[in-house]
Motif scaffolding. Structure first.
Motif, PDB file in Angstrom:
ATOM      1  N   ARG A 182      -7.676  10.395  -4.302  1.00 51.28           N
ATOM      2  CA  ARG A 182      -7.829  10.301  -2.846  1.00 51.28           C
ATOM      3  C   ARG A 182      -6.924  11.300  -2.114  1.00 51.28           C
ATOM      4  O   ARG A 182      -5.916  11.778  -2.652  1.00 51.28           O
ATOM      5  N   ASP A 183      -7.282  11.569  -0.864  1.00 51.91           N
ATOM      6  CA  ASP A 183      -6.448  12.379   0.017  1.00 51.91           C
ATOM      7  C   ASP A 183      -5.371  11.508   0.650  1.00 51.91           C
ATOM      8  O   ASP A 183      -5.570  10.320   0.877  1.00 51.91           O
ATOM      9  N   GLY A 184      -4.227  12.107   0.939  1.00 50.25           N
ATOM     10  CA  GLY A 184      -3.161  11.396   1.633  1.00 50.25           C
ATOM     11  C   GLY A 184      -3.364  11.407   3.137  1.00 50.25           C
ATOM     12  O   GLY A 184      -4.161  12.184   3.681  1.00 50.25           O
ATOM     13  N   LEU A 185      -2.623  10.544   3.825  1.00 53.61           N
ATOM     14  CA  LEU A 185      -2.803  10.367   5.266  1.00 53.61           C
ATOM     15  C   LEU A 185      -1.575  10.773   6.077  1.00 53.61           C
ATOM     16  O   LEU A 185      -1.546  10.546   7.293  1.00 53.61           O
ATOM     17  N   HIS A 186      -0.572  11.364   5.466  1.00 54.13           N
ATOM     18  CA  HIS A 186       0.684  11.625   6.177  1.00 54.13           C
ATOM     19  C   HIS A 186       0.481  12.430   7.450  1.00 54.13           C
ATOM     20  O   HIS A 186       1.093  12.145   8.484  1.00 54.13           O
ATOM     21  N   GLY A 187      -0.366  13.441   7.403  1.00 56.92           N
ATOM     22  CA  GLY A 187      -0.577  14.286   8.572  1.00 56.92           C
ATOM     23  C   GLY A 187      -1.372  13.637   9.682  1.00 56.92           C
ATOM     24  O   GLY A 187      -1.472  14.193  10.785  1.00 56.92           O
ATOM     25  N   ARG A 188      -1.919  12.458   9.441  1.00 55.41           N
ATOM     26  CA  ARG A 188      -2.760  11.767  10.423  1.00 55.41           C
ATOM     27  C   ARG A 188      -2.100  10.520  11.013  1.00 55.41           C
ATOM     28  O   ARG A 188      -2.593   9.967  12.001  1.00 55.41           O
ATOM     29  N   LEU A 189      -1.019  10.046  10.412  1.00 57.80           N
ATOM     30  CA  LEU A 189      -0.472   8.746  10.810  1.00 57.80           C
ATOM     31  C   LEU A 189       0.049   8.731  12.240  1.00 57.80           C
ATOM     32  O   LEU A 189       0.073   7.666  12.879  1.00 57.80           O
ATOM     33  N   ASP A 190       0.454   9.881  12.779  1.00 58.73           N
ATOM     34  CA  ASP A 190       0.923   9.903  14.169  1.00 58.73           C
ATOM     35  C   ASP A 190      -0.216   9.754  15.168  1.00 58.73           C
ATOM     36  O   ASP A 190       0.026   9.638  16.375  1.00 58.73           O
ATOM     37  N   ILE A 230       6.452   3.913   6.936  1.00 56.80           N
ATOM     38  CA  ILE A 230       6.295   3.156   8.181  1.00 56.80           C
ATOM     39  C   ILE A 230       6.834   3.955   9.367  1.00 56.80           C
ATOM     40  O   ILE A 230       6.334   3.823  10.493  1.00 56.80           O
ATOM     41  N   ARG A 231       7.782   4.818   9.110  1.00 53.17           N
ATOM     42  CA  ARG A 231       8.344   5.638  10.189  1.00 53.17           C
ATOM     43  C   ARG A 231       7.403   6.764  10.620  1.00 53.17           C
ATOM     44  O   ARG A 231       7.651   7.416  11.646  1.00 53.17           O
ATOM     45  N   MET A 232       6.341   7.000   9.870  1.00 48.01           N
ATOM     46  CA  MET A 232       5.385   8.058  10.215  1.00 48.01           C
ATOM     47  C   MET A 232       4.385   7.616  11.274  1.00 48.01           C
ATOM     48  O   MET A 232       3.677   8.454  11.837  1.00 48.01           O
ATOM     49  N   THR A 239       0.817  -1.200   0.000  1.00 51.61           N
ATOM     50  CA  THR A 239       0.000   0.000   0.000  1.00 51.61           C
ATOM     51  C   THR A 239       0.853   1.253   0.000  1.00 51.61           C
ATOM     52  O   THR A 239       2.080   1.212  -0.140  1.00 51.61           O
ATOM     53  N   SER A 240       0.205   2.393   0.133  1.00 53.34           N
ATOM     54  CA  SER A 240       0.853   3.692   0.279  1.00 53.34           C
ATOM     55  C   SER A 240      -0.055   4.553   1.137  1.00 53.34           C
ATOM     56  O   SER A 240      -1.275   4.427   1.068  1.00 53.34           O
ATOM     57  N   MET A 241       0.529   5.411   1.931  1.00 51.27           N
ATOM     58  CA  MET A 241      -0.256   6.316   2.776  1.00 51.27           C
ATOM     59  C   MET A 241      -0.353   7.717   2.176  1.00 51.27           C
ATOM     60  O   MET A 241      -0.915   8.624   2.768  1.00 51.27           O
ATOM     61  N   ASP A 242       0.201   7.893   0.989  1.00 50.91           N
ATOM     62  CA  ASP A 242       0.243   9.181   0.309  1.00 50.91           C
ATOM     63  C   ASP A 242      -0.925   9.298  -0.657  1.00 50.91           C
ATOM     64  O   ASP A 242      -1.589   8.303  -0.976  1.00 50.91           O
ATOM     65  N   PHE A 243      -1.185  10.502  -1.151  1.00 52.57           N
ATOM     66  CA  PHE A 243      -1.999  10.633  -2.344  1.00 52.57           C
ATOM     67  C   PHE A 243      -1.104  10.309  -3.543  1.00 52.57           C
ATOM     68  O   PHE A 243       0.070   9.943  -3.367  1.00 52.57           O
ATOM     69  N   GLU A 244      -1.647  10.381  -4.759  1.00 51.95           N
ATOM     70  CA  GLU A 244      -0.818  10.065  -5.941  1.00 51.95           C
ATOM     71  C   GLU A 244       0.070  11.274  -6.231  1.00 51.95           C
ATOM     72  O   GLU A 244      -0.156  12.047  -7.158  1.00 51.95           O
ATOM     73  N   SER A 245       1.118  11.404  -5.450  1.00 50.97           N
ATOM     74  CA  SER A 245       1.910  12.628  -5.400  1.00 50.97           C
ATOM     75  C   SER A 245       3.188  12.533  -6.228  1.00 50.97           C
ATOM     76  O   SER A 245       3.691  11.434  -6.503  1.00 50.97           O
TER      77      SER A 245
END
Length: 295
Positions: A220-228, A254-256, A131-137
């Motif tokens: 889709r929206d990315g999740l980077h700001g929410r993973l913590d 995974i480090r996020m 998977t990926s936790m990003d948007f299609e960036s």
């Protein structure tokens, strides 16, 4: 053992029907492992897991199909991955399951993480596959991930106009998915999925579900700001032959999960994007270990 394929009614999106499949009769003494399928597939993606007696003995296997997929339908006309996360949580409640571990393949991974964000008391662990936790960036493409915008836009454009009720999904759409996600499949497996897709994506309603599923994948929206905010353990399995999302991206993301009590990436040599299908033995073994460690 025989699968139990049913549907359950929930209130989300004006009232919805969620398709679910149990590997066997529900056992309240066992933990539950929810399985969320990848783009345009169905609960049938997890046939290898349903057929694994060791995994079936370790947990209740419950496949839930997202909006736009399989037997899941909504009264409202539009949906996002957040809606699928809410629907899955409401399906668990309707089935009387208060806690679960959640495994998701590709898009199923980000639905799983959304479930954990929305209901941390319900989701006790996450297993994400390819998977990926990003948007299609641009960032993800720089790390070796696919061009999801380039892949999906032609199909979105091709599906823009209404069609007759005799329409079924073109064979080349199915072939494109499995060439990209599995490096191709056997003739028998191809025929199985062609029949499954033709049943799931038929007529104008099927065209629209397929188009919305593809729009969601691209936009889709990315999740980077929410993973913590994820507070449960996370096991990320990623195949080295994944053509869609790269190991390098997984290593960064995974480090996020900085507040997870245990966030770990495991790579599977030669594993494809639909990892539970390409490498079921490795995935099932890792899932059993995860369930036994965290439940």
């Amino acid at each position: 053992m025989s699968k139990i394929e049913q549907t359950v009614e929930i209130p989300h999106l004006g009232g919805s029907t969620v398709g679910y499949t149990f590997a066997k009769s529900y056992d309240p003494a066992l933990p539950t492992l929810v399985l969320i399928n990848s783009y345009t597939t169905s609960a049938e993606l997890y046939r290898p897991q349903f057929a694994d007696p060791e995994l079936v003995s370790a947990a209740n296997l419950l496949a839930l199909e997202p909006y736009g997929h399989g037997r899941t339908r909504a009264s409202y006309q539009d949906f996002t991955y957040w809606d699928s996360a809410v629907a899955n949580l409401q399906a668990l409640e309707a089935l009387g399951i208060r806690e679960a571990l959640v495994l998701g393949t590709s898009q199923g991974g980000w639905v799983a993480v959304r479930m954990a964000l929305l209901a941390p008391d319900t989701v006790k662990g996450l297993i994400t596959l390819g998977t990926s936790m990003d948007f299609e960036s641009p960032r993800s493409r720089d790390l070796g991930c696919w061009d999801g915008i380039g892949f999906n836009t032609p199909l979105i454009d091709a599906l823009a106009e209404p069609v007759g009720e005799d329409w079924v999904v073109p064979d080349e759409v199915v072939d494109d998915v499995f060439d990209t996600a599995m490096g191709g499949v056997s003739a028998g497996e191809r025929e199985f999925w062609l029949a499954t897709y033709r049943a799931n994506y038929a007529g104008d309603a099927g065209r629209r579900r397929l188009r919305l599923s593809t729009v969601n994948l691209r936009d889709r929206d990315g999740l980077h700001g929410r993973l913590d905010e994820v507070r449960c353990p996370v096991l990320w399995l990623h195949g080295t032959a994944d053509q869609v999302y790269s190991v390098a991206n997984a290593q960064e993301e995974i480090r996020m999960f900085t507040r997870s009590p245990g966030a770990r990436l495991e790579t599977i040599e030669g594993g494809q994007h639909f990892l539970s299908a390409s490498n079921p033995a490795e995935v099932d073994s890792a899932a059993i270990d995860f369930v036994q460690r965290w439940v």
